[in-house]
Design a protein around this motif. Structure first.
Motif, PDB file in Angstrom:
ATOM      1  N   LEU A  27       3.010  -9.426  10.485  1.00 26.32           N
ATOM      2  CA  LEU A  27       3.179  -8.185  11.296  1.00 26.32           C
ATOM      3  C   LEU A  27       2.186  -7.647  11.950  1.00 26.32           C
ATOM      4  O   LEU A  27       0.908  -8.053  12.184  1.00 26.32           O
ATOM      5  N   GLU A  28       2.294  -6.724  13.021  1.00 26.57           N
ATOM      6  CA  GLU A  28       1.377  -6.347  13.848  1.00 26.57           C
ATOM      7  C   GLU A  28       1.144  -4.777  13.694  1.00 26.57           C
ATOM      8  O   GLU A  28       1.879  -3.771  13.502  1.00 26.57           O
ATOM      9  N   VAL A  29      -0.318  -4.381  13.887  1.00 25.79           N
ATOM     10  CA  VAL A  29      -0.520  -2.911  13.544  1.00 25.79           C
ATOM     11  C   VAL A  29      -1.068  -2.591  15.013  1.00 25.79           C
ATOM     12  O   VAL A  29      -1.986  -3.317  15.800  1.00 25.79           O
ATOM     13  N   ARG A  30      -0.682  -1.370  15.659  1.00 22.65           N
ATOM     14  CA  ARG A  30      -1.027  -0.942  16.977  1.00 22.65           C
ATOM     15  C   ARG A  30      -2.007   0.113  17.060  1.00 22.65           C
ATOM     16  O   ARG A  30      -1.907   1.093  16.229  1.00 22.65           O
ATOM     17  N   GLU A  31      -2.712   0.268  18.221  1.00 18.88           N
ATOM     18  CA  GLU A  31      -3.722   1.178  18.326  1.00 18.88           C
ATOM     19  C   GLU A  31      -3.144   2.610  17.976  1.00 18.88           C
ATOM     20  O   GLU A  31      -2.159   2.961  18.736  1.00 18.88           O
ATOM     21  N   ASN A  32      -3.906   3.399  17.358  1.00 17.18           N
ATOM     22  CA  ASN A  32      -3.456   4.709  17.186  1.00 17.18           C
ATOM     23  C   ASN A  32      -2.033   5.021  16.589  1.00 17.18           C
ATOM     24  O   ASN A  32      -1.560   6.389  16.445  1.00 17.18           O
ATOM     25  N   GLU A  33      -1.558   4.195  16.008  1.00 12.21           N
ATOM     26  CA  GLU A  33      -0.272   4.406  15.392  1.00 12.21           C
ATOM     27  C   GLU A  33      -0.288   4.641  13.906  1.00 12.21           C
ATOM     28  O   GLU A  33      -1.498   4.285  13.180  1.00 12.21           O
ATOM     29  N   PHE A  34       0.509   5.577  13.284  1.00 13.88           N
ATOM     30  CA  PHE A  34       0.540   5.636  11.877  1.00 13.88           C
ATOM     31  C   PHE A  34       1.715   4.673  11.482  1.00 13.88           C
ATOM     32  O   PHE A  34       2.967   5.108  11.568  1.00 13.88           O
ATOM     33  N   LEU A  35       1.298   3.877  10.871  1.00 21.74           N
ATOM     34  CA  LEU A  35       2.103   2.562  10.272  1.00 21.74           C
ATOM     35  C   LEU A  35       2.391   2.808   8.738  1.00 21.74           C
ATOM     36  O   LEU A  35       1.277   2.723   8.197  1.00 21.74           O
ATOM     37  N   VAL A  36       3.565   2.801   8.606  1.00 22.68           N
ATOM     38  CA  VAL A  36       4.007   3.073   6.972  1.00 22.68           C
ATOM     39  C   VAL A  36       4.608   1.786   6.430  1.00 22.68           C
ATOM     40  O   VAL A  36       5.353   0.751   7.060  1.00 22.68           O
ATOM     41  N   LEU A  37       3.886   1.243   5.397  1.00 20.25           N
ATOM     42  CA  LEU A  37       4.286  -0.004   4.689  1.00 20.25           C
ATOM     43  C   LEU A  37       4.897   0.791   3.363  1.00 20.25           C
ATOM     44  O   LEU A  37       4.373   1.313   2.484  1.00 20.25           O
ATOM     45  N   PHE A  38       6.384   0.226   3.387  1.00 19.93           N
ATOM     46  CA  PHE A  38       6.991   1.049   2.323  1.00 19.93           C
ATOM     47  C   PHE A  38       7.804  -0.042   1.598  1.00 19.93           C
ATOM     48  O   PHE A  38       8.689  -1.052   1.972  1.00 19.93           O
ATOM     49  N   GLY A  39       7.686   0.099   0.229  1.00 19.20           N
ATOM     50  CA  GLY A  39       8.449  -1.015  -0.709  1.00 19.20           C
ATOM     51  C   GLY A  39       8.209  -0.478  -1.982  1.00 19.20           C
ATOM     52  O   GLY A  39       7.502   0.404  -2.365  1.00 19.20           O
ATOM     53  N   PRO A  40       9.339  -1.273  -3.020  1.00 17.96           N
ATOM     54  CA  PRO A  40       9.180  -0.759  -4.288  1.00 17.96           C
ATOM     55  C   PRO A  40       7.901  -1.031  -4.987  1.00 17.96           C
ATOM     56  O   PRO A  40       7.154  -1.907  -4.696  1.00 17.96           O
ATOM     57  N   GLY A  41       7.834  -0.331  -6.150  1.00 22.19           N
ATOM     58  CA  GLY A  41       6.571  -0.633  -7.062  1.00 22.19           C
ATOM     59  C   GLY A  41       6.722  -2.233  -7.545  1.00 22.19           C
ATOM     60  O   GLY A  41       7.537  -2.782  -7.413  1.00 22.19           O
ATOM     61  N   GLN A  42       5.488  -2.612  -7.421  1.00 22.78           N
ATOM     62  CA  GLN A  42       5.025  -3.836  -7.956  1.00 22.78           C
ATOM     63  C   GLN A  42       5.665  -5.056  -6.883  1.00 22.78           C
ATOM     64  O   GLN A  42       5.368  -6.208  -7.177  1.00 22.78           O
ATOM     65  N   CYS A  43       5.834  -4.597  -5.698  1.00 24.04           N
ATOM     66  CA  CYS A  43       6.293  -5.448  -4.801  1.00 24.04           C
ATOM     67  C   CYS A  43       5.160  -6.294  -3.994  1.00 24.04           C
ATOM     68  O   CYS A  43       5.295  -7.586  -3.690  1.00 24.04           O
ATOM     69  N   GLY A  44       3.876  -5.764  -4.262  1.00 23.18           N
ATOM     70  CA  GLY A  44       2.745  -6.619  -3.619  1.00 23.18           C
ATOM     71  C   GLY A  44       2.059  -5.822  -2.553  1.00 23.18           C
ATOM     72  O   GLY A  44       1.375  -6.444  -1.695  1.00 23.18           O
ATOM     73  N   LYS A  45       2.321  -4.441  -2.402  1.00 20.33           N
ATOM     74  CA  LYS A  45       1.726  -3.538  -1.442  1.00 20.33           C
ATOM     75  C   LYS A  45       0.104  -3.598  -1.419  1.00 20.33           C
ATOM     76  O   LYS A  45      -0.471  -3.704  -0.540  1.00 20.33           O
TER      77      LYS A  45
END
Ligand SMILES: Nc1ncnc2c1ncn2[C@@H]1O[C@H](COP(=O)(O)OP(=O)(O)O)[C@@H](O)[C@H]1O
Ligand SMILES: [Mg+2]
Length: 253
Positions: free
Chosen positions: A34-52
């Motif tokens: 994945l790519e994270v862009r300048e000044n964005e609010f990026l949410v990584l969303f996933g179930p519990g225990q998935c590896g976040k």
């Protein structure tokens, strides 16, 4: 008319990470790009225990991936130069609010006066002015997380990683802190990567929401909410998106 294309801050390329457990090898991250862009609010969303959390640790370079790369656009040495807000209140109970916030500056050898001045700025930013001499035990859960946020900002990092920072808060405080983090982000622009397992929180906060699957953890889909801010969780479009993402999590489990 020219449209500004946001600069890429961080690129993750095909990240893999497994652990050896007594039941054999547990493949946690299985090719995350994945790519994270300048000044964005990026949410990584996933179930519990998935590896976040494992993914966040890899992004913060606190943990080495088995394969793949984490590339910061400025090739920075990340350790100590990136703000992280942890799931649990990772603040020192024997230090005051001010001492907690100025800690990174102290490690880096920033002169006392300068780091105090900066710490006070961030204490103000998160709404804790007047509490700088308090100890964490004297603060509520929401206030402790404000200390964590101020400390992350005080690294002067232009990217901040947040690992379910509001997960331990009661519902009311959680809503309040969601508003607060948006206010802070709008006031002091930076890139935020925010991890959550709460779909409503994801839709409230994200410029982009990346849905992760469980066992193994992979990128399933990306959502870009076409909802103006501040977002209203009663808005039919909000509910529609919330339900769409929630149904996909069920499939991803
Ligand atoms: N150091 C480790 N050793 C073995 N297993 C681990 C280790 N760290 C994480 N895991 C396992 O990886 C999986 C994902 O963990 P984590 O990233 O903490 O999940 P999340 O943050 O999404 O709830 C879990 O099954 C967890 O037990
Ligand atoms: Mg976690």
């Amino acid at each position: 008319m020219s449209v500004a294309i946001p600069e890429t801050k961080v690129v993750l390329k095909d990240i893999k990470k497994s652990f050896t457990t007594k039941n054999g090898t547990l493949q946690v991250l299985d090719g995350i790009s994945l790519e994270v862009r300048e000044n964005e609010f990026l949410v990584l969303f996933g179930p519990g225990q998935c590896g976040k959390t494992v993914l966040l640790n890899v992004m913060a370079q606190l943990e080495e991936p088995d394969a793949g790369q984490v590339i910061y656009s400025d090739n920075r040495k990340v350790y100590g130069n990136i703000g992280v807000v942890f799931q649990q209140y990772a603040i020192y109970p024997w230090k005051t609010v001010l001492e907690n916030v100025e800690m990174n500056g102290k490690f880096k050898g920033v002169p006392k006066e300068k780091r105090r001045k900066e710490a006070m700025e961030y204490i103000k930013l998160v709404g804790l002015e007047g509490f700088e001499k308090s100890y964490p035990s004297q603060l509520s859960g929401g206030m402790k997380q404000r200390v964590g946020i101020a400390r992350a900002y005080a690294t002067n990092s232009d990217i901040i990683l947040m690992d379910e920072p509001f997960g331990a808060l009661d519902a009311q405080t959680r809503y309040q802190m969601q508003e607060e983090i948006l206010r802070i982000w709008q006031q002091k622009k930076c890139t935020i990567v925010f991890i959550t397992n709460n779909v409503e929180e994801a839709v409230t906060l994200g410029d982009r929401i990346v849905l992760l699957s469980n066992k193994p953890c992979q990128v399933v889909e990306e959502f870009v909410p076409d909802l103006p801010r501040p977002r209203n969780n009663m808005d039919p479009r909000f509910l529609e998106l919330r339900n769409e993402i929630a149904s996909k999590v069920d499939l991803a489990l």
